[in-house]
Design a protein around this motif. Structure first.
Motif, mmCIF file in Angstrom:
data_model
loop_
_atom_site.group_PDB
_atom_site.id
_atom_site.type_symbol
_atom_site.label_atom_id
_atom_site.label_comp_id
_atom_site.label_asym_id
_atom_site.label_seq_id
_atom_site.Cartn_x
_atom_site.Cartn_y
_atom_site.Cartn_z
ATOM 1 N N LEU A 1 -3.761 8.705 -5.764
ATOM 2 C CA LEU A 1 -5.059 8.152 -6.142
ATOM 3 C C LEU A 1 -6.081 8.343 -5.034
ATOM 4 O O LEU A 1 -7.228 8.754 -5.281
ATOM 5 N N LEU A 2 -5.694 8.042 -3.801
ATOM 6 C CA LEU A 2 -6.621 8.218 -2.678
ATOM 7 C C LEU A 2 -7.032 9.680 -2.527
ATOM 8 O O LEU A 2 -8.189 9.977 -2.201
ATOM 9 N N ARG B 1 -12.966 6.651 -2.508
ATOM 10 C CA ARG B 1 -12.308 6.363 -1.233
ATOM 11 C C ARG B 1 -13.332 6.058 -0.161
ATOM 12 O O ARG B 1 -14.397 6.671 -0.109
ATOM 13 N N LEU C 1 0.814 -1.212 0.000
ATOM 14 C CA LEU C 1 0.000 0.000 0.000
ATOM 15 C C LEU C 1 0.844 1.258 0.000
ATOM 16 O O LEU C 1 0.340 2.353 -0.209
ATOM 17 N N LEU D 1 -5.706 -1.213 -3.822
ATOM 18 C CA LEU D 1 -6.441 -0.400 -2.849
ATOM 19 C C LEU D 1 -7.817 -0.997 -2.563
ATOM 20 O O LEU D 1 -8.290 -0.955 -1.421
ATOM 21 N N THR E 1 2.145 6.991 -5.762
ATOM 22 C CA THR E 1 1.049 6.880 -6.731
ATOM 23 C C THR E 1 -0.269 6.572 -6.038
ATOM 24 O O THR E 1 -1.303 7.178 -6.335
ATOM 25 N N ARG E 2 -0.260 5.648 -5.075
ATOM 26 C CA ARG E 2 -1.515 5.289 -4.396
ATOM 27 C C ARG E 2 -1.984 6.397 -3.475
ATOM 28 O O ARG E 2 -3.182 6.598 -3.297
ATOM 29 N N HIS F 1 -3.047 -0.227 -9.470
ATOM 30 C CA HIS F 1 -3.037 0.346 -8.119
ATOM 31 C C HIS F 1 -4.436 0.336 -7.506
ATOM 32 O O HIS F 1 -4.590 0.110 -6.297
ATOM 33 N N LEU F 2 -5.462 0.552 -8.305
ATOM 34 C CA LEU F 2 -6.831 0.521 -7.779
ATOM 35 C C LEU F 2 -7.204 -0.873 -7.286
ATOM 36 O O LEU F 2 -7.913 -1.017 -6.288
#
Length: 339
Positions: free
Chosen positions: A271-272, A321, A263, A302, A267-268, A298-299
Motif C-alpha cells: 500500500l505504501l 504517503r 505496521l 497507516l 500488504t501495508r 490497513h489504511l
C-alpha cells in the motif's frame, strides 16, 4: 471421532471460504460452549448484544446443546469471501422448511437437548416452532442481522483482513509444503492421513461419524479454539450439505491492535508503495486485488501511525504517503500538493 474419506481427488477439491455470517455463528457458538477462550471485550460485546436486542431465540438455536450440535442453516454454504451479509441473511431466511425441520429434529430429539426434565428445549424455541419452520427461519435471520450490527459490524474490516491473510498464508503453505502438512497444521484436533481427515470432536462421548466426500470446505475463524465439524450428512438428507470444518485462524481477540508491530506486513508495504500518488480505497483495492474492506482496515492503521494522509475531493477520500525529513514536518510525497 469424525472420519472424512476424501481420497486424492477430494483433497484436490478442498477449498477455503468465510463470510460475515460464518463469523457471527462462530462467536455465538464459542460464547455458548467455550466462553473462556474469548477475550473479555468480545464476551461483553456478544452478551450485551443478545440482552439489549432481546435475541433469545438466536441464542437458544446458535449455541448448541449438551453434545455440541448447533443447526447448520445459520451458516449458509459459501464459495469464497464474496458472500455479503445481505446475501447470507437471505439464504438463512429462505432455508427450505424440510431442512429446518431436519436440523431442529436432530437438535431436539437426537444429539443436542435430551429429554430429561433438567434439559428440556427452551420454551422460546418451542413457541417459534409452533408457528412453523418458515417463520422460525425468518425470525432467526432477523435476529442474526441485529446481532451482527450490534456485536461485529464495527470490527468486520479487521476481522476480514485477518481471515484473508490467513487464507493467503495457507495457500502459500500448500504450494511450498503440500496440502497434507498444511491440513495437519490447522488445528490440534485435526489430522490428514492418506486422503482421510480425522477430527476429534469437542465432546468426548460424541458418536462416531464415517463418511466419504468428494470435497470439503475449510472456514478459518477468529473465535474457534479447535476444529469443529459441520454438515457431511448421509444420502437422502434434505438439501444435503457437504463436510465443512471450522478451524482457528488467529488469536480470538481480533480488535485492531495499537503499537509498532501492527505496521509490519507485506500488504501495508504494498500500500505504501502505491501511495506515492493519491488513490482512493477502491482504486487501491483494484490495483492490489484486495477487497475494499481489507484496504480500508490497513489504511486506517497507516493513517493512525502518521504514515499516510487523507484528503477529500468531492465525495471521494484520497490517501497518500507522507515523507518525513529530519527536523521537518511531514509533507506529502508529491510535487504539487493541492490547496
Amino acid at each position: 471421532m469424525i472420519r472424512i474419506d476424501l481420497g486424492v481427488r477430494g483433497l484436490g477439491r478442498v477449498r477455503f471460504a468465510a463470510s460475515p455470517l460464518d463469523t457471527a455463528k462462530d462467536l455465538l457458538f464459542t460464547l455458548a460452549r467455550t466462553p473462556q477462550v474469548l477475550g473479555p471485550r468480545w464476551r461483553d460485546n456478544a452478551v450485551r448484544a443478545l440482552e439489549e436486542r432481546q435475541l433469545g431465540l438466536l441464542a437458544a438455536v446458535a449455541g448448541g446443546g449438551p453434545l455440541g450440535y448447533a443447526p447448520d442453516f445459520l451458516r449458509p454454504e459459501s464459495t469464497g469471501f464474496d458472500m455479503t451479509l445481505t446475501g447470507g441473511l437471505h439464504l438463512v431466511a429462505t432455508t427450505p422448511a424440510e431442512r429446518v425441520r431436519y436440523e431442529l429434529s436432530a437438535a431436539l430429539d437426537g444429539h443436542a437437548w435430551d429429554r430429561s426434565p433438567a434439559r428440556r428445549p427452551p420454551r422460546l424455541l418451542l413457541a417459534a416452532l409452533d408457528r412453523g419452520e418458515e417463520y422460525l427461519a425468518q425470525r432467526i435471520a432477523g435476529e442474526m442481522e441485529q446481532f451482527w450490527h450490534a456485536a461485529l459490524a464495527p470490527h468486520w474490516p479487521g476481522i476480514r483482513a485477518r481471515l484473508e491473510g490467513e487464507v493467503a498464508t495457507r495457500a502459500s503453505a500448500i504450494v511450498t509444503r503440500g496440502i497434507s502438512d498444511t491440513l495437519d497444521s490447522l488445528a490440534p484436533n485435526l489430522r490428514e492421513r492418506d486422503g482421510v481427515l480425522h477430527l476429534t470432536p469437542l465432546v468426548a462421548d460424541a458418536h462416531r461419524i464415517d463418511l466419504e466426500a468428494d470435497s470439503a470446505v475449510l472456514v478459518p475463524s477468529v473465535f474457534a479454539a479447535r476444529a469443529i465439524f459441520c454438515g457431511g450428512e448421509p444420502p437422502g438428507t434434505p438439501a444435503r450439505r457437504g463436510p465443512l470444518i471450522v478451524y482457528p485462524a488467529a488469536p480470538t481477540d481480533c480488535l485492531p491492535r495499537t503499537g509498532r508491530d501492527e505496521l509490519l506486513g507485506a500488504t501495508r508495504v504494498k500500500l505504501l508503495a502505491e501511495l506515492s500518488q493519491p488513490h482512493s480505497t477502491g482504486e487501491l483495492a483494484t490495483r492490489l486485488c484486495l477487497s475494499p474492506a481489507t484496504v480500508s482496515y490497513h489504511l486506517q492503521i497507516l493513517h493512525r501511525a502518521g504514515l499516510v494522509q487523507r484528503t477529500r475531493r468531492s465525495r471521494t477520500v484520497l490517501y497518500q504517503r507522507l515523507v518525513r525529513t529530519p527536523g521537518a514536518a511531514a509533507v506529502p510525497d508529491r510535487e504539487h500538493p493541492s490547496t
